[in-house]
Design an enzyme around this catalytic site. Structure first.
Site, mmCIF file in Angstrom:
data_model
loop_
_atom_site.group_PDB
_atom_site.id
_atom_site.type_symbol
_atom_site.label_atom_id
_atom_site.label_comp_id
_atom_site.label_asym_id
_atom_site.label_seq_id
_atom_site.Cartn_x
_atom_site.Cartn_y
_atom_site.Cartn_z
ATOM 1 N N ALA A 190 0.723 -1.185 -0.051
ATOM 2 C CA ALA A 190 -0.053 0.019 -0.084
ATOM 3 C C ALA A 190 0.886 1.245 0.044
ATOM 4 C CB ALA A 190 -0.870 0.040 1.073
ATOM 5 N N LYS A 191 2.206 1.110 -0.080
ATOM 6 C CA LYS A 191 3.154 2.477 -0.037
ATOM 7 C C LYS A 191 2.910 2.939 -1.512
ATOM 8 C CE LYS A 191 4.794 2.071 4.049
ATOM 9 N NZ LYS A 191 3.939 1.427 5.014
ATOM 10 N N PRO A 192 3.395 4.155 -1.570
ATOM 11 C CA PRO A 192 3.313 4.846 -3.015
ATOM 12 C C PRO A 192 3.945 4.027 -4.109
ATOM 13 C CG PRO A 192 3.982 6.465 -1.091
ATOM 14 C CD PRO A 192 3.855 5.104 -0.624
#
Length: 382
Positions: A190-192
């Site tokens: 879910a990180k950039p």
């Protein structure tokens, strides 16, 4: 509606991702395949540093940095009180003492004035040696490095940039993960920039630190795999995850950072004047918008609001409901900066993160904001 729509991203990039994964499976080099070194080279070039060492996750990345510096018992490391647990966990894991410092109420990042107060207080108390600062790029926004760096230089502290959420952010032309003496990031899905499992990376311009980190990450190896010269850990990024990240990088750099900033602009426009305190991006800063986090008006029942939004099909999250200094794991083993962390405590009670990501689009923003603004208890004039 998804909180962060990884499925939409996969559908958009499916040919590249499928081809990258299949190439690893066909070649069969699942650990330390050529894609890992290619990724490290691309990441270092993108960030603008000399070395990138990938590892198993963002938490390990922080610990590897502290290990390279020899941080340990008797050392004080200054950490924002409003952040994910691993920012302080890595400090405690090497035997050092986390000193929790309050944050700015609009950027959510470490407050430089409070940081300097805490450094002076710990130094003058004399029981711990101030050695390092962990500055977190929370929710995608780089910390206030123009103010934090001079403080570190003034007091002889090493600066560790926790860019787990900030990869792709910038201050002017300088990119996140280039601001610390050592910087780290996470590739949690879910990180950039996320992979399809766990993953992390460490960035530095220092040759000796990079060599130490690379050794520590593979069981303290020396010149070859079975030459172990120090006690390390098993923290390697596997080849499939490297391949997925390589397949995503062009879109991330060329399209997705601009897209999330457009999503944030639409949220700002739709929610202006609503009574919500909206996140602030300082002039000349760029956020990679890991989260879009607003603060609710006083007296709003956050749980009831979340339940109502969920019923309307709008998922929300609370990052973070408890200050670091109140986590049971740190009981009796941490220091709270002088004056306490009242801003953090208020944020923990009022923040709410809305659906975010490069594939939310105008329709998604409109849907989420309509549901939010229709909630009677907020007192909006709908």
């Amino acid at each position: 509606m998804q909180f962060r729509d990884l499925g939409a991203q996969y559908r958009a990039l499916k040919p590249q991702i499928d081809e990258a994964i299949l190439a690893v499976v066909e070649e069969g080099r699942y650990i330390s395949g050529p894609q890992v070194r290619e990724l490290e080279e691309r990441l270092a070039a993108y960030v603008g540093v000399k070395h990138c060492v990938t590892c198993a996750n963002g938490t390990d990345a922080l610990q590897l940095a502290l290990m390279a510096w020899g941080v340990g018992p008797g050392d004080a490391v200054f950490v924002p009180d409003f952040t994910f647990f691993s920012s302080g966990e890595a400090v405690a894991a090497v035997g050092a003492t986390p000193v929790f410092v309050d944050v700015d109420e609009r950027t959510f990042n470490l407050d430089p004035a409070k940081l300097e107060e805490a450094v002076v207080a710990v130094r003058d108390a004399g029981s711990l040696k101030p050695v390092a600062v962990v500055a977190v790029d929370l929710f995608g926004l780089p910390a206030d490095y123009p103010a934090i760096k001079p403080i570190c230089e003034k007091y002889g502290l090493k600066l560790l940039e926790d860019g787990a959420q900030g990869f792709g952010g910038a201050i002017g032309d300088e990119l996140a993960c280039s601001f610390g003496d050592i910087s780290t990031t996470s590739f949690f899905p879910a990180k950039p920039l996320g992979c399809y499992g766990d993953g992390g990376a460490v960035f530095t311009d220092d040759d000796d630190w990079a060599a130490l980190i690379r050794s520590y990450a593979v069981h303290g190896k020396g010149t070859f795999k079975y030459d172990n010269v120090r006690i390390g850990m098993n923290s390697r990024l596997d080849t499939i995850q490297a391949a997925v990240l390589l397949a995503k990088m062009d879109a991330f750099i060329g399209e997705e950072i601009a897209a999330v900033n457009e999503v944030a602009r639409r949220y700002d426009e739709a929610l202006a004047g609503s009574g919500l305190v909206l996140p602030r991006v300082p002039e000349d800063y760029t956020s990679s918008w890991a989260q879009y986090t607003a603060q609710l008006p006083k007296g709003v029942d956050r749980t009831a609001l979340q339940d109502a939004l969920k019923e309307r099909g709008v998922p929300t999250m609370v990052y973070y409901p408890k200050p670091m200094h109140e986590q049971g794991a740190f009981e009796g083993t941490c220091v709270v900066a002088p004056g306490g962390c009242s801003v953090t405590e208020r944020l923990c009670a009022t923040v709410l993160s809305l659906p975010m990501g490069p594939y939310v689009g105008a329709e998604g923003v409109g849907f989420a904001c309509s549901a939010l603004l229709a909630y009677d208890s907020l007192g909006f004039d709908v």
